[in-house]
Design an enzyme around this catalytic site. Sequence first.
Site, PDB file in Angstrom:
ATOM      1  N   HIS A 120       0.854  -1.190   0.000  1.00  0.00           N
ATOM      2  CA  HIS A 120       0.000   0.000   0.000  1.00  0.00           C
ATOM      3  C   HIS A 120       0.885   1.234   0.000  1.00  0.00           C
ATOM      4  CE1 HIS A 120      -3.224   2.794   1.084  1.00  0.00           C
ATOM      5  NE2 HIS A 120      -4.051   1.826   0.731  1.00  0.00           N
ATOM      6  N   ASP A 158      -7.846  -5.357  -0.103  1.00  0.00           N
ATOM      7  CA  ASP A 158      -8.302  -6.281  -1.154  1.00  0.00           C
ATOM      8  C   ASP A 158      -7.944  -7.729  -0.878  1.00  0.00           C
ATOM      9  OD1 ASP A 158      -7.519  -3.568  -3.151  1.00  0.00           O
ATOM     10  OD2 ASP A 158      -9.516  -4.462  -3.054  1.00  0.00           O
TER      11      ASP A 158
HETATM   12  C1  SDX Z   1      -6.269  -0.050  -2.976  1.00  0.00           C
HETATM   13  O1  SDX Z   1      -4.556   4.472  -2.064  1.00  0.00           O
HETATM   14  C2  SDX Z   1      -5.468   3.842  -1.477  1.00  0.00           C
HETATM   15  O2  SDX Z   1      -5.881   4.170  -0.378  1.00  0.00           O
HETATM   16  C3  SDX Z   1      -6.041   2.636  -2.213  1.00  0.00           C
HETATM   17  C4  SDX Z   1      -7.032   1.787  -1.449  1.00  0.00           C
HETATM   18  C5  SDX Z   1      -8.321   2.540  -1.180  1.00  0.00           C
HETATM   19  O3  SDX Z   1      -9.001   2.213  -0.213  1.00  0.00           O
HETATM   20  O4  SDX Z   1      -8.674   3.396  -2.032  1.00  0.00           O
HETATM   21  O5  SDX Z   1      -6.461   1.395  -0.210  1.00  0.00           O
HETATM   22  C6  SDX Z   1      -7.419   0.548  -2.252  1.00  0.00           C
HETATM   23  O6  SDX Z   1      -6.039   0.303  -4.099  1.00  0.00           O
HETATM   24  C7  SDX Z   1      -5.381  -1.024  -2.262  1.00  0.00           C
HETATM   25  C8  SDX Z   1      -4.173  -1.490  -3.138  1.00  0.00           C
HETATM   26  C9  SDX Z   1      -4.669  -2.601  -4.074  1.00  0.00           C
HETATM   27  N1  SDX Z   1      -3.593  -2.972  -5.028  1.00  0.00           N
HETATM   28  C10 SDX Z   1      -2.925  -4.108  -4.923  1.00  0.00           C
HETATM   29  O7  SDX Z   1      -3.073  -4.914  -4.005  1.00  0.00           O
HETATM   30  C11 SDX Z   1      -1.942  -4.360  -6.072  1.00  0.00           C
HETATM   31  C12 SDX Z   1      -0.637  -4.866  -5.497  1.00  0.00           C
HETATM   32  N2  SDX Z   1      -0.025  -3.776  -4.730  1.00  0.00           N
HETATM   33  C13 SDX Z   1       0.966  -2.983  -5.400  1.00  0.00           C
HETATM   34  O8  SDX Z   1       0.889  -2.846  -6.765  1.00  0.00           O
HETATM   35  C14 SDX Z   1       1.444  -1.782  -4.605  1.00  0.00           C
HETATM   36  O9  SDX Z   1       1.648  -2.182  -3.315  1.00  0.00           O
HETATM   37  C15 SDX Z   1       0.622  -0.506  -4.622  1.00  0.00           C
HETATM   38  C16 SDX Z   1       0.325  -0.055  -5.990  1.00  0.00           C
HETATM   39  C17 SDX Z   1      -0.634  -0.704  -3.872  1.00  0.00           C
HETATM   40  C18 SDX Z   1       1.448   0.566  -3.907  1.00  0.00           C
HETATM   41  O10 SDX Z   1       2.645   0.632  -4.572  1.00  0.00           O
HETATM   42  P1  SDX Z   1       3.691   1.805  -4.327  1.00  0.00           P
HETATM   43  O11 SDX Z   1       3.413   2.560  -3.089  1.00  0.00           O
HETATM   44  O12 SDX Z   1       3.802   2.593  -5.591  1.00  0.00           O
HETATM   45  O13 SDX Z   1       4.970   0.968  -4.035  1.00  0.00           O
HETATM   46  P2  SDX Z   1       6.171   0.863  -5.019  1.00  0.00           P
HETATM   47  O14 SDX Z   1       5.670   0.472  -6.363  1.00  0.00           O
HETATM   48  O15 SDX Z   1       6.978   2.095  -4.873  1.00  0.00           O
HETATM   49  O16 SDX Z   1       6.947  -0.398  -4.436  1.00  0.00           O
HETATM   50  C19 SDX Z   1       7.894  -0.228  -3.382  1.00  0.00           C
HETATM   51  C20 SDX Z   1       8.610  -1.545  -3.306  1.00  0.00           C
HETATM   52  C21 SDX Z   1       9.039  -2.069  -4.680  1.00  0.00           C
HETATM   53  O17 SDX Z   1      10.168  -2.905  -4.474  1.00  0.00           O
HETATM   54  P3  SDX Z   1      11.640  -2.346  -4.872  1.00  0.00           P
HETATM   55  O18 SDX Z   1      11.578  -2.097  -6.387  1.00  0.00           O
HETATM   56  O19 SDX Z   1      11.819  -1.045  -4.093  1.00  0.00           O
HETATM   57  O20 SDX Z   1      12.562  -3.447  -4.499  1.00  0.00           O
HETATM   58  O21 SDX Z   1       7.704  -2.543  -2.808  1.00  0.00           O
HETATM   59  C22 SDX Z   1       7.500  -3.552  -3.802  1.00  0.00           C
HETATM   60  C23 SDX Z   1       7.897  -2.953  -5.127  1.00  0.00           C
HETATM   61  O22 SDX Z   1       8.317  -3.959  -6.022  1.00  0.00           O
HETATM   62  N3  SDX Z   1       6.085  -3.891  -3.772  1.00  0.00           N
HETATM   63  C24 SDX Z   1       5.611  -5.127  -3.884  1.00  0.00           C
HETATM   64  C25 SDX Z   1       4.235  -5.014  -3.760  1.00  0.00           C
HETATM   65  N4  SDX Z   1       3.897  -3.735  -3.587  1.00  0.00           N
HETATM   66  C26 SDX Z   1       5.055  -3.031  -3.596  1.00  0.00           C
HETATM   67  N5  SDX Z   1       6.255  -6.313  -4.090  1.00  0.00           N
HETATM   68  C27 SDX Z   1       5.456  -7.414  -4.163  1.00  0.00           C
HETATM   69  N6  SDX Z   1       4.103  -7.359  -4.057  1.00  0.00           N
HETATM   70  C28 SDX Z   1       3.476  -6.204  -3.856  1.00  0.00           C
HETATM   71  N7  SDX Z   1       2.136  -6.183  -3.747  1.00  0.00           N
END
Ligand code: SDX
Length: 387
Positions: free
Chosen positions: A270, A324
């Site tokens: 998140h 989710d």
């Molecule tokens: C919702 O914003 C809100 O409030 C949204 C929500 C709401 O109520 O409206 O809460 C609802 O959208 C929840 C999120 C649902 N999405 C998912 O579950 C999809 C999977 N999650 C990710 O795609 C991700 O965690 C995000 C998009 C939710 C947040 O991503 P960020 O903040 O942009 O994080 P990032 O891309 O900068 O990642 C930081 C690091 C990375 O690793 P490094 O490259 O630094 O080594 O964390 C890793 C990412 O690869 N990472 C994950 C991950 N999420 C981040 N690695 C594996 N699995 C994941 N889910």
Amino acid sequence: MTEDSVGNNMIACEYQPGLEGIPAAQSSISYVDGQKGILEYRGIRIEELASKSTFLEAAYLLIWGELPSKNELYEFQEEVRLHRRIKYSIRDMMKCFPETGHPMDALQASAAALGLFYSKRALDNPKYIREAVVRLLAKIPTMVAAFKQMRKGDDPVRPRDDLSYAANFLYMLNEQEPTPLEAHVFDVCLTLHAEHTINASTFSALVTASTLTDPYAVVASAVGTLAGPLHGGANEEVITMLETIGSVDNVHPYLEERLQRKERIMGCGHRVYKVKDPRATILQNLAEQLFKESGTDKYYEIALELEKAVEEKLGHKGIYPNVDFYSGLVYRKLGIPSDLFTPVFAIARVAGWLAHWKEQLAVNRIFRPTQVYTGTHDSPYIPIEAR
Ligand code: SDX
């Protein structure tokens, strides 16, 4: 520092991809503490609202800023009840949608279509604002359920005025009255999904609202944003992921392989929460209540094991289950098809989008950010013969 020119003024600004950490609004609607796992609607903890309130009461709190009196709530509930039906021309329009179309696209189209009937745009008239709030909260569930019926060639199930908001949606979906527990669990799910500060779809709603278009276009814009798999679309992806894993024994190999491929674990991580999303904890408890009544679900066991494995592997990065992760398991138990999980998220989030729409109107200034220009200047036009 990076600069961009706006008129004659040079603006020095720090560009943040995805506007991470950049305030886009001032708001008193909800509050999230990502380190402590706290979510409050108008200052009230989500755990309190989940256990003591209802979705329509929480929607009223979000939109008008305070808990309604008994009369105010009764009137609001009755107004929503009376507006559940949709125009036959919207039903006829939905009959032309392809049965293979995604329900979120159907919802976006039909939400925008509401604007053809009610747009007026009397945004300075509190009566118009209230009517738009009531109509959108009342009709979005009916449109979601209608498409589910019509895509398989059936007539939509008419809303039942004798059922509560949550029970009526489940009834329209499967033409079966839910049990009191099912209706209660679904109502709590709606409360949990109603609002979450300036997430991507709410930001879309704000930008659209700031142009002073009608609230139906605002909601249609937000629906389109919520549909993405990185946002509201994740709940549907979680079930696909759990089905792919298939067994508890396959959780660790699956996770290893996915991380090696640098792929995201759906339902985890998140932008704000760096601990377990408090909504995930409540949804987990709701799932367990449902499983007690109607039998457990093997995918729940897989989800529990996956949560443990994600914590081991990604906890150091602040990656934990989000809203989710468990919602899909609850929705499946309630007889909701997986491609309707995100439309259900939208049904709830209409409350938050409308709360921010109303708050934006009070202090409106059209959103027009700047950019960091990375292109060229004074480039020559090369005739096509010379290219
Ligand atoms: C919702 O914003 C809100 O409030 C949204 C929500 C709401 O109520 O409206 O809460 C609802 O959208 C929840 C999120 C649902 N999405 C998912 O579950 C999809 C999977 N999650 C990710 O795609 C991700 O965690 C995000 C998009 C939710 C947040 O991503 P960020 O903040 O942009 O994080 P990032 O891309 O900068 O990642 C930081 C690091 C990375 O690793 P490094 O490259 O630094 O080594 O964390 C890793 C990412 O690869 N990472 C994950 C991950 N999420 C981040 N690695 C594996 N699995 C994941 N889910």
